[in-house]
Structure formats: C-alpha cells, structure tokens
Design a protein around this motif. Structure first.
Motif, short mmCIF file in Angstrom:
data_model
loop_
_atom_site.label_atom_id
_atom_site.label_comp_id
_atom_site.label_asym_id
_atom_site.label_seq_id
_atom_site.Cartn_x
_atom_site.Cartn_y
_atom_site.Cartn_z
N ILE A 258 -25.06 37.15 -2.17
CA ILE A 258 -26.34 36.93 -2.86
C ILE A 258 -26.64 38.10 -3.79
O ILE A 258 -27.19 37.93 -4.88
CB ILE A 258 -27.46 36.72 -1.82
N LEU A 259 -26.22 39.30 -3.38
CA LEU A 259 -26.46 40.50 -4.20
C LEU A 259 -25.40 40.70 -5.28
O LEU A 259 -25.44 41.66 -6.04
CB LEU A 259 -26.51 41.73 -3.29
N GLY A 260 -24.42 39.81 -5.30
CA GLY A 260 -23.47 39.81 -6.42
C GLY A 260 -22.15 40.52 -6.20
O GLY A 260 -21.29 40.49 -7.08
N ASP A 261 -21.94 41.14 -5.05
CA ASP A 261 -20.70 41.90 -4.84
C ASP A 261 -19.44 41.04 -4.95
O ASP A 261 -18.38 41.54 -5.34
CB ASP A 261 -20.70 42.54 -3.44
N GLU A 262 -19.56 39.78 -4.57
CA GLU A 262 -18.37 38.92 -4.48
C GLU A 262 -18.17 38.04 -5.71
O GLU A 262 -17.34 37.14 -5.69
CB GLU A 262 -18.47 38.03 -3.24
N ARG A 263 -18.95 38.28 -6.74
CA ARG A 263 -18.92 37.34 -7.87
C ARG A 263 -17.57 37.26 -8.54
O ARG A 263 -17.22 36.23 -9.13
CB ARG A 263 -19.98 37.74 -8.90
N ASN A 264 -16.78 38.32 -8.46
CA ASN A 264 -15.47 38.30 -9.13
C ASN A 264 -14.41 37.59 -8.29
O ASN A 264 -13.37 37.19 -8.80
CB ASN A 264 -15.01 39.73 -9.41
N ASN B 37 -19.83 46.53 -9.07
CA ASN B 37 -20.82 45.46 -9.22
C ASN B 37 -21.92 45.99 -10.13
O ASN B 37 -22.35 47.14 -10.00
CB ASN B 37 -21.40 45.07 -7.85
N HIS B 38 -22.37 45.14 -11.06
CA HIS B 38 -23.37 45.56 -12.05
C HIS B 38 -22.95 46.84 -12.77
O HIS B 38 -23.78 47.72 -13.05
CB HIS B 38 -24.75 45.75 -11.38
N ASN B 39 -21.67 46.95 -13.02
CA ASN B 39 -21.09 48.12 -13.68
C ASN B 39 -21.45 49.43 -12.98
O ASN B 39 -21.62 50.47 -13.61
CB ASN B 39 -21.48 48.19 -15.16
N ARG B 40 -21.60 49.36 -11.67
CA ARG B 40 -21.74 50.55 -10.83
C ARG B 40 -20.66 50.45 -9.75
O ARG B 40 -20.07 49.40 -9.54
CB ARG B 40 -23.12 50.59 -10.15
N ILE B 41 -20.43 51.56 -9.07
CA ILE B 41 -19.41 51.54 -8.02
C ILE B 41 -20.05 51.07 -6.71
O ILE B 41 -21.02 51.68 -6.24
CB ILE B 41 -18.77 52.92 -7.84
N ARG B 42 -19.51 50.01 -6.15
CA ARG B 42 -20.02 49.51 -4.87
C ARG B 42 -19.31 50.20 -3.70
O ARG B 42 -19.96 50.64 -2.76
CB ARG B 42 -19.80 47.99 -4.81
N GLN B 43 -17.99 50.26 -3.76
CA GLN B 43 -17.22 50.96 -2.73
C GLN B 43 -16.01 51.59 -3.41
O GLN B 43 -15.41 50.97 -4.29
CB GLN B 43 -16.72 49.99 -1.65
#
Lengths: 476, 440
Positions: A258-264, B37-43
């Motif tokens: 939902i927060l978009g992490d998996e969109r790719n 994600n959102h052009n920031r680093i998630r992990q």
C-alpha cells in the motif's frame, strides 16, 4: 555456538542509534519416492546472520562468517550502508524499537522427526507411493516428506534477546493420469498440508488415507467433461480458499504494498490507507484474522523478525476492513496500527511485511448446509493455477478437481475448472461460510515477494465458502 | 574464492574413504542490494554468501547435501568432515539408485571476467540523481557471482562474473507507470541517464486518461520483455525430458499429436551466447546450443543426468530441473521501427504479469497486462489502457496467429534473486500477433 556468537555481538556493538543481529540456522531434509524409486535423500544446512544498523540511516549486512572477524566486517558494512542512506532514506527512522524484549518460542512436537529411522520413513513413503499406481494410465506418481528445523536468535544492542525454535513438516502425494494426449493431476492439497510439529502431522492431516482417492480422482478426470462455462454459484473447498484468501485479501492488505515499496515487482494494492475502519471488503459473513495462536499452523511464532510480539487481531470483521498487514516500520511510516509481521525468509534477506497466519474464521454452516443452498453450481477443490493483477483485483484461479452441484447435491465430476472475478466484488458475494467442523489449518510453502526476492511460508486456515454468481469455465 | 573452493575440494578428496567418489558444486556471491521507493532508499545492504552442494557416492549408493559455507577454512573443514559422516550414515540406509549418473570424463574449464563495476554506493548515488523529481521504485543488485564444480576425478570448473542489474519503474500515479531495466557488466552513468530519460518520455503518454478496452480479441504487439514473461512460464516445465515423458509439458500436443507452432518460431537453449556457466552440478558440460523448437516443430528436450539414466538418452547439460537458462528466440523480419505501423490498430503490450495455465494440456495461458500498455490506432499510440486479462493458447499466440517477429533481439538479464542472484538470460525479439483474446 549461539552463545559464542551472542558474546561476539555484545562485544562488537558500535556506538550507533540501533544495532541488531538476527541469526538463523536451518536444517532441511527432503525424502521422495517417485515412480516407486527412492530419489536421492537431500539434506541442507544453512547458517548465517544479518546485522542491521541505524545511525542516521538504515543499513544491513548478511554474512555466513560468524566468527569475531566476520561479524565485525558485517557490522562495518551495515554501518557503511547506514551512513549512505542517511538523508536519502525513504523514512527517517526516529523511533525504532529500542525497548529490549526478551522472549522464547518453540513449536509443539509430539513425535520428533528423528524418532523414526530414515529407512522406516522411506519405507512408509514407498508404501504410499505404490498405492498411487492403481492403473496403467497413471504415468507419474510420487510421495514425499520435507522436514525443517529452524532456530533463530534476535539480539539488539539495547539488550533484547528473542530465541525461537521451529519444527515443520510438509507431506506430499501426487498422481498424474495420462491418456490420448491429455494429462490430469491430482494431489494431496498441492502442498497445503504444511504444518509445525513432528511426524504426528501425518496422521492428523490424513496422509496415510489419501493415496487411493488421489489416484482414482486423477483417472476420473481423464474421463470427465470440461467444467461448464457460465455464471454459477461457486463452493470452494478449504484447499482452494487458502489461495483465494492469500491472493485477494492477504497481498492487498500488506502495508508495504500500500505504501508503494512493491510497485516495481509484486505490485501495488487496490486498498488505500483511508479505507481502514470503514471499507466494506466483503459480506457480513467475512471475518479474517492475523492469528499466530494456533501452534500447529505453519507461520505461528512468538515474535516477528524485528522483535515485536505477535498477537491475534481482526483484519476484517463482519466484512469491514479494520487493519493492514504492516510491521513496525510500516506502522511508523503510515500511522496505521498493524500486526507483528516483519519477516525475512532467511538470514540473507531483510524483513518486510508478510502474511504469517491469515485465517478466514468459521461461520455456522455445515458442508451439507452449504450444498443445500445451491440450485446449480460448482464445487472446486485444490488450487493448481493462480493469476491476479498487480493491484490484486482482477483474478483468475484454476483447480485440480470439481463437481457439479445440482439441486443441492454433488453430481458429475468435471475437469479443468477455472473461475475469474474482481476482488472488490467477489467477497461481497460471500453467501455461506462453513462451521468449525469444516475449518482446515493449511499453509503455503513459497509466497514470493520483495526486492531482493524472498519466498516464505505462510499459514491459512479456512472453511469451505459459498459465493454467488461467479464466472466459471473449463478447458478447450 | 576460486582458491578457497579448490581447497575445500582437496579437503573432501582427502576425507574420502575406500571406494568413495564425490561431486560438488559451488555457488557464491558478494552483492550489494539497494531498494528504492519514491526515489529514496528503502533498504540497502550487502549480502555475502557461498554454499557447496556435495554428493558423496559409493557404488550406486549416494547421499547429497547443501551446506552454507562460513568462508573460514577452519570452520568449514570441521563442518564438511561432520557432514561427510552424516552422508555416510544416510547412504547406509538408502537403496541403490538406478538413475545415479555423473560426469566421468574430465572437462576442466575456467571463465573469469574482470570487474568494471563502481562501488554500490556510487551506483546508488547516480540512480538517485538521475531519478530526481521522479517517483522511482525498484532494485539495484551488483557484485560478482561465482560458480564452480569439482569431483574426485580431478575435474575443476570455475566461473566468475561481476554484473549489475537495475530493475526499476517510474510512476505517474496509482498503477500508471513504465518499467525499465539497465543490466550488464560494464556500468556507464551516461547510459543510465539515457534510459531514465527514455522511460520518462514514455511516462508522458501514461498521463493521458486510461482507455478501457472491452473483452474481445485484438491485434497485439508483445515487446521482448512481455514475451520473456510468456517464455518464462514455459521454462518451468515445457522443455524438460521428464516433463515430456510424464505428460506434464504444456507442449503435449506438439509432442504427441504433431501440433506445430508458427514456422517463424525457432527457440534454442543458447549457452554459448548466454551468461550462465557452461557446466552443471554433476559435472557435465553444456553444449553450445540445444534446439528446442525449430521452425515451429518440437525438436530436442533439455536432459538432466538423472533423466538421461532413467530414459536411456544422452544428457545435454541440464540441471535437475531441466529448465532453460539461456533461451534464444530467433529474430524475425519486422524492423523494430515499423512495429507500430504494422500493428496499425490494436494493443502495444510493454509488459505482461502473473502468467499461469488455464488449460495446461492446450497450452492455454492467462495473465495480465502491466505497466506501459497502449491502445494504438493507425500506427499511432492513442492512450494507455486499464489492465487487461488475456486467456489464450500458445498455438494461436505463437502459432497460427503470429504475424511475425522483430529483426532486433534484446538480451534480457534476469533480475531474479530468490535465494541467490540469477544467471539466467533470454535473447528475444518482439512478436506481432493477429488476435489475442482478452477476457476481463
């Protein structure tokens, strides 16, 4: 060995905002008898650790070298990455779990895997395998057991220490019948009888009784007509319900999606944050829980991989969406209350939001009640095909075996049963839910998600459920 | 790492007891993973791992194990010695294996590539800069992959290949996005920026309102990436000998009834031009090419050593799963710059997603469109389309309704990383199809 590693970690912890070590030791043994021949016994041993450091930013490093030097190197690498992400991170993690938690968890085991000699296990598999070969048309048949022993230790610099031990067993049986250019396969739940525990699982799941019916049904399918095409009532068995829950409730409710992490990769979700608390996900008969309290279920645990204590929570109650599947970091990012579901598939992958045990709670109908409510419909068992869009809305699923329901009774066996629908509509057409006597504890061995990719075990328990007016169809 | 593996092989050799032989395969990687994600680093982090798959054999009895290696010789020596004792105990309890088969001719080889990769941190910085002002989401994986083989006959094989794989999407809103990939062995900042600009330009088309296309049959163009999804599904069990002999292959009608795909369709396992190692876990060397489908007719299967022994045919370098690692679909005759014109009116499908069988015996596949999929009229892109479900047999898609393949092929490096980073690749053209059925 764990105590030595713990000592190294305590000695090496750097002066940072947060540091943790997640140690995972796995031992697996796979036994298979295929076409009455014992396949090579396959063992695996896996041991390694992931270090996580937060120091303005978040970084991790995974290593199988658990000596002092190896851990020191991993801490340095994680710290280096933490520095790189500082100021570039998606969320500024100002409140990572600091309070040291202490905890233990252990799978219940009545009959340990080691209590039966290898030769005896193979002999049992030979016997079940042989019972699948009931006809010359059975072209492929196999019986298998996959045992896993997993031990994890989660340590934080602040003094947290969580030690968990899991034992699990996956029994499998399958038979493929072939005639005139057509093959039909029937199986023992297609890997769904996956549980925590020991060899007692074999009796509890009916493994020793299953082979003859599996082979007979594979043969029946060869002679069966195709599933009809039309809009019909659909009764799904528990071993198909788990897939329906998994794909069209579980994945859309994962908060990281939902927060978009998996969109790719795995995709997004038709669910948005504003829906929690008010959105009607399904009919009033729909009750779904995140439930780690059934000790035999495959993804029961005391704590998730970020050290949060797991508890039972309703995600959907009487059809209304209440809570997402979101672990500590996702909760922090979204401001939504979630569950303890941050899980990594092993020591070499960081935790992300996963399903654990996601269950559809029983209703009040017997199986006969459900049948009696159908004038004309289809009863489908055992998933064999699954496909759904990246928002988890438009789906199409196929099953191994089905029967027509006519005037409240099961009649003709039909082959190649498929159905399709849209999640947002489908669950609102839920018209009947089986009672506790029909409810089965099942699981899925490999749920794929994440970048880098992770495949993890998840549990689902469900009764048979009746849906009105679903598009069903068969093969060519 | 090569020396380390060979040291372990020598150690195993020294621990053999009378009449024992061994085979062992090695995998290792040293990888940086950066998730955006959102052009920031998630992990972001580093994963080092190495493992050894040992098969300890005496006569026709054997037992096998995968062991994660610590990378510390003292630790691994102890673990290996203990493991070999355990394997001997297992071997005593198992019957003879009628299908045991391993390489007995020695073919040693070495294929090592130098690294042309900047540090992962520098690559991440370049990506964030190129993605500035955009909603970028995806994964960067970089570092070396190692593979090896050794046996008690003295065969030694080694493979080392540093590579990177940036698999990303640019999002406009909701599910409106374009997907791109930049993968290879020699990272160039300028190339990344160019690809980012290309993706951004495609994204502008996605800004138009999505057109809802009713279910029906449409003319369609499948890009190489979309075709990769389709052939990826087939790769699970379409080409292996075991799947053929047990009726599991979805190409059953080609095998048993002489059904054919389009004569333009020739598919090979092309190890010579792929990126996977040319040796497998039992020590057999893969041939440069295996013709799977030639001019629409099924030719050869991928044969693992075990299937070779079971069915009495020669092995051809396949692993136990008998799935292709270096698929190569022959080029066609449609110039890439004429694709839209030849499509005329229909769907331009940039990506497919979540494919599975709706009728395996009929090779009938269902799946979704995803990312950049457009409605085209008179050779011009009109609008993005809302996601569509297709349900169609390959005998139409790659058979009687295939109008042609593009002249250009694209080499696609698999970004997959379940357990470990993939060495699979596919070299594919795009495909123009007369009629593709959409159902939802």
């Amino acid at each position: 060995m764990f105590s030595q590693i713990e000592q190294y970690f305590r000695e090496l912890v750097p002066a940072v905002d947060f540091c943790s070590l997640r140690l995972v030791s796995e031992r697996h043994e796979s036994l298979t008898v295929r076409r009455d021949v014992v396949e090579p016994v396959q063992r695996s041993e896996d041991l390694g650790a992931m270090i996580t450091v937060f120091d303005g930013g978040l970084g991790y490093a995974a290593t199988p070298d658990l000596g002092r030097t190896g851990l020191q190197r991993a801490i340095q690498q994680a710290h280096d990455w933490a520095r790189v992400t500082a100021g570039r991170g998606l969320v500024e993690l100002t409140a990572l779990e600091q309070e040291p938690r202490l905890g233990e968890y252990r799978s219940p085991v009545q009959q340990p895997w080691s209590s039966l000699p290898l030769a005896d296990k193979l002999e049992r598999l030979r016997r079940e395998c042989a019972r699948l070969k009931v006809d010359d048309a059975i072209i492929e048949w196999r019986a298998g057991l996959w045992h896993s022993g997993i031990e994890t230790l989660y340590l934080t610099a602040a003094g947290g220490r969580i030690h968990q031990r899991f034992e699990m067993l996956l029994p499998s049986l399958s038979a493929s019948a072939h005639r005139h250019g057509e093959t039909q396969t029937r199986s023992f739940g297609r890997g769904a009888h996956y549980r925590q525990g020991g060899l007692e699982i074999l009796k509890e799941t009916g493994f020793y009784d299953a082979a003859p019916a599996i082979a007979q049904q594979a043969l029946e399918l060869l002679a069966a007509p195709n599933c009809p095409t039309g809009t019909l009532d659909l009764l799904l068995a528990p071993d198909q319900m788990i897939l329906q829950i998994h794909e069209s409730i579980g994945h859309p409710l994962e908060l990281d999606r939902i927060l978009g992490d998996e969109r790719n990769y795995a995709g997004t979700s038709f669910v948005t944050p504003d829906m929690f608390g008010s959105y009607r996900y399904g009919s009033e008969l729909l009750n779904v829980t995140f439930d780690p309290t059934h000790p035999e279920q495959i993804a029961s645990y005391g704590y998730d991989d970020e050290g949060r204590a797991a508890s039972r929570d309703y995600l959907i109650k009487e059809g209304i969406l209440l809570r997402p599947l979101g672990g500590g970091i996702s909760q922090m990012r979204s401001g939504l209350a979630g569950v303890a579901n941050a899980r990594g598939c092993g020591w070499n992958r960081p935790p992300i939001d996963r399903m654990a045990n996601l269950n559809l709670e029983p209703g009040d109908a017997t199986f006969q009640d459900l049948l009696s409510r159908v004038e004309r419909g289809i009863y489908m068992e055992t998933n064999c095909s699954w496909s759904i869009d990246d928002s988890r809305n438009k789906f199409q699923f196929g099953c191994e075996w089905a029967r027509l329901i006519e005037h409240g009774a099961l009649t003709t066996v039909v082959k190649n049963p498929n159905y399709r629908g849209i999640s947002a509509d489908f669950w609102r057409n839920l018209a009947g839910v089986g009672d506790r006597s029909t409810w089965q504890v099942l699981g899925v061995a490999t749920c794929g998600k994440g970048e880098p990719n992770q495949a993890i075990r998840v549990g689902h328990a469900a009764p048979p459920c009746l849906f009105r007016q679903v598009a069903v169809f068969g093969g060519e | 790492m090569q020396d380390y593996f060979y040291s372990l092989a020598e150690l195993i050799q020294s621990l053999l007891q009378g009449g024992e032989v061994f085979t062992c395969a090695f995998y290792g990687e040293d990888s940086d993973f950066v998730r955006f994600n959102h052009n920031r680093i998630r992990q972001a982090g580093h994963v080092a791992q190495q493992s050894l798959m040992l098969d300890l054999i005496a006569g026709r009895r054997h037992a096998a194990a995968d062991l994660t290696l610590a990378g510390d010789l003292a630790v691994d020596r102890t673990r290996l010695a203990k493991l070999m004792e355990e394997l001997r105990a297992i071997r005593a309890d198992v019957p003879e294996d009628p299908f045991l088969y391993y390489a007995t001719e020695v073919h040693s080889s070495e294929r090592c590539y130098a690294s042309h990769l900047p540090a992962g941190q520098a690559m991440a910085e370049t990506i964030l800069t190129a993605g500035q002002g955009r909603d970028l989401v995806g994964i960067l994986a970089s570092g070396a992959i190692h593979a090896g083989f050794a046996n008690s006959l003295g065969q030694r094989n080694w493979y080392r290949r540093p590579s990177f794989n940036l698999d990303w999407s640019l999002y406009l809103r909701a599910d409106k996005a374009v997907k791109a990939r930049y993968a290879g062995f020699d990272w160039r900042d300028e190339e990344l920026r160019t690809r980012m600009e290309t993706a951004a330009a495609q994204l502008e088309v996605m800004a138009q309102p999505a057109r809802r296309i009713p279910p029906g049959r449409y003319r369609a163009y499948l890009t190489p990436v979309a075709l990769e999804e389709m052939l990826g599904l087939l790769s699970w069990d379409a080409f292996g000998l075991r799947a053929h002999r047990t009726g599991a292959t979805p190409l059953l009608r080609m095998v048993e009834e002489g059904a054919r795909l389009n004569p333009a369709l020739s598919l090979r396992e092309n190890t010579a031009e792929g990126v996977a190692p040319d040796f497998q876990a039992a020590g057999f060397i893969r041939p440069p090419q295996v013709a799977l489908i030639e001019n629409g007719i099924y030719r050869d299967c991928l044969v693992s050593p075990r299937s070779a022994a079971e069915y009495g045919v020669p092995a051809n370098g396949a692993e136990a799963g008998e799935d292709p690692l270096s698929l190569d679909l022959a080029a066609g005759t449609i110039p890439g710059d004429e694709v839209l014109q030849r499509l005329d009116t229909g769907l331009y499908i940039g990506n497919l997603w979540y494919l599975n069988y709706s009728d395996r015996n009929a090779a009938r596949i269902t799946g979704m469109t995803r990312f950049a999929t457009f409605w085209v009229e008179h050779g011009r892109i009109q609008a993005p389309v809302a996601v569509l479900r297709f349900d169609e047999t390959l005998y139409h898609l790659l058979g009687d309704r295939l109008l042609g393949l593009t002249v250009e092929q694209e080499l696609l490096l698999d970004p997959g990383s379940y357990g470990s980073r993939s060495s699979r690749s596919a070299r594919l053209p795009g495909a123009l199809v007369e009629g593709m059925s959409f159902t939802l």
